[in-house]
Design an enzyme around this catalytic site. Structure first.
Site, PDB file in Angstrom:
ATOM      1  N   ARG A   1     -23.052  10.571   8.219  1.00 58.58           N
ATOM      2  CA  ARG A   1     -22.872  12.026   8.316  1.00 58.58           C
ATOM      3  C   ARG A   1     -21.754  12.404   9.301  1.00 58.58           C
ATOM      4  O   ARG A   1     -21.862  13.374  10.051  1.00 58.58           O
ATOM      5  CB  ARG A   1     -24.196  12.721   8.694  1.00 58.58           C
ATOM      6  CG  ARG A   1     -25.322  12.443   7.712  1.00 58.58           C
ATOM      7  CD  ARG A   1     -24.987  12.890   6.293  1.00 58.58           C
ATOM      8  NE  ARG A   1     -26.001  12.467   5.352  1.00 58.58           N
ATOM      9  CZ  ARG A   1     -25.927  11.355   4.610  1.00 58.58           C
ATOM     10  NH1 ARG A   1     -24.864  10.573   4.685  1.00 58.58           N
ATOM     11  NH2 ARG A   1     -26.889  11.035   3.781  1.00 58.58           N
TER      12      ARG A   1
ATOM     13  N   SER B   1     -31.354  18.602   3.249  1.00 56.96           N
ATOM     14  CA  SER B   1     -31.945  17.806   4.323  1.00 56.96           C
ATOM     15  C   SER B   1     -31.535  18.397   5.670  1.00 56.96           C
ATOM     16  O   SER B   1     -30.357  18.495   5.976  1.00 56.96           O
ATOM     17  CB  SER B   1     -31.464  16.357   4.195  1.00 56.96           C
ATOM     18  OG  SER B   1     -31.998  15.574   5.219  1.00 56.96           O
TER      19      SER B   1
ATOM     20  N   GLU C   1     -28.748  17.807  10.658  1.00 59.87           N
ATOM     21  CA  GLU C   1     -27.703  17.433   9.699  1.00 59.87           C
ATOM     22  C   GLU C   1     -27.046  18.701   9.163  1.00 59.87           C
ATOM     23  O   GLU C   1     -25.845  18.740   8.919  1.00 59.87           O
ATOM     24  CB  GLU C   1     -28.319  16.631   8.552  1.00 59.87           C
ATOM     25  CG  GLU C   1     -27.354  16.256   7.452  1.00 59.87           C
ATOM     26  CD  GLU C   1     -28.008  15.382   6.388  1.00 59.87           C
ATOM     27  OE1 GLU C   1     -27.788  15.665   5.199  1.00 59.87           O
ATOM     28  OE2 GLU C   1     -28.738  14.441   6.733  1.00 59.87           O
TER      29      GLU C   1
END
Length: 298
Positions: free
Chosen positions: A170, A220, A290
């Site tokens: 990420r 998410s 995230e």
């Protein structure tokens, strides 16, 4: 800033535009100036103008892994949704920043090219996917990314090779340097279309079984903490189904927060903070978001 409409009459520009129309959570305040370029050249014009005139600039993609605060965003938002082109060159696919990742994976399937199966259900744009090195089910964008064309914050055009696009979980150089993605080149492999389709069907079934696709959400919410799964920690903290305002920790997957009706960005942020605090107290684990949170409080 209102001079932008006079300065660029050929570019679609809206004032005081509600951003809840452009986010998957259906939340967010207004943009002062909302610009929708149709070409790379128009994008370059706007970015250069903002830099020269010291105007705050925010880039918006598909709004899928994003929370925009209820006070909205000051300055200029450039929405790259109209940069949609996807084309094939040998075993490579070149997709523009605003193209949807799902559409790009489908294009690869139609061309019998394998490598983007993991992305068949990720609801982001190409630009956003590169920015955060999006991934799912064991695959990441960086696995197949060959090159990217970007703009710097000053409007300079750059072509980045794979070796310059250092990526991690990420994370990407693109995010670190605040580059604006214009297009991406993916290197794929020829494969039987039925085999690609079967893999996509398998991943789609997994996604539909495990994720709360029936509600607006930002995807998410938390990164995977080392040695743990965020959803499991949240579940074991007794937070599954917990509600603040119109935001709820999903009953289907505790790693998701859904809008069950009338949620505000503040509801989302308060619920995220509550989840982080509870998991920290129970397990001494720090949950890092995230989802990207931008804008101003109301």
């Amino acid at each position: 800033m209102n001079n932008l409409q006079a300065q660029f009459p050929h570019i679609a520009i809206k004032l005081n535009e509600p951003l809840s129309k452009y986010t998957y959570t259906k939340t967010g305040g207004n943009a002062d100036v909302f610009v929708m370029p149709k070409t790379i050249e128009e994008t370059k014009e706007i970015v250069t103008y903002c830099h020269q005139n010291k105007l705050p600039l925010t880039i918006l993609g598909n709004g899928s892994n994003l929370i925009i605060k209820d006070g909205g965003i000051r300055g200029v938002i450039v929405h790259l949704d109209l940069l949609q082109s996807i084309e094939r060159k040998n075993t490579q696919i070149i997709a523009m920043s605003g193209a949807k990742l799902i559409d790009t994976a489908k294009f690869a399937l139609d061309e019998s090219l394998s490598g983007l199966e993991f992305a068949c259900g990720i609801p982001g744009s190409i630009g956003g996917a590169l920015h955060m090195n999006a991934g799912a089910y064991g695959g990441e964008i960086s696995d197949v990314l060959e090159a990217a064309t970007v703009l710097t914050q000053s409007g300079e055009l750059k072509k980045l090779k794979r070796s310059e696009l250092k990526a991690a979980y990420r994370f990407s150089t693109i995010a670190e340097k605040k580059y604006i993605v214009l297009d991406a080149t993916f290197s794929l492999e020829l494969e039987d279309k039925n085999i690609i389709q079967a893999k996509m069907d398998e991943l789609t079934a997994l996604r539909e079984a495990k994720q709360p696709l029936e509600y607006p959400s930002c995807g998410s919410v938390f990164k995977r903490p080392p040695g743990h799964f965020a959803g499991k920690l949240i579940q074991d903290s007794g937070l599954q189904g917990h509600i603040i305002g119109g935001a709820q920790v999903s009953l289907k997957h505790a790693g998701f927060i859904v809008n069950i009706g009338g949620a505000t960005a503040t509801d989302y942020m308060n619920l995220i903070a509550h989840v982080q605090q509870t998991v920290r107290e129970k397990f001494d684990v720090e949950l890092e978001t995230e989802v990207k949170i931008i804008g101003e409080d109301k």
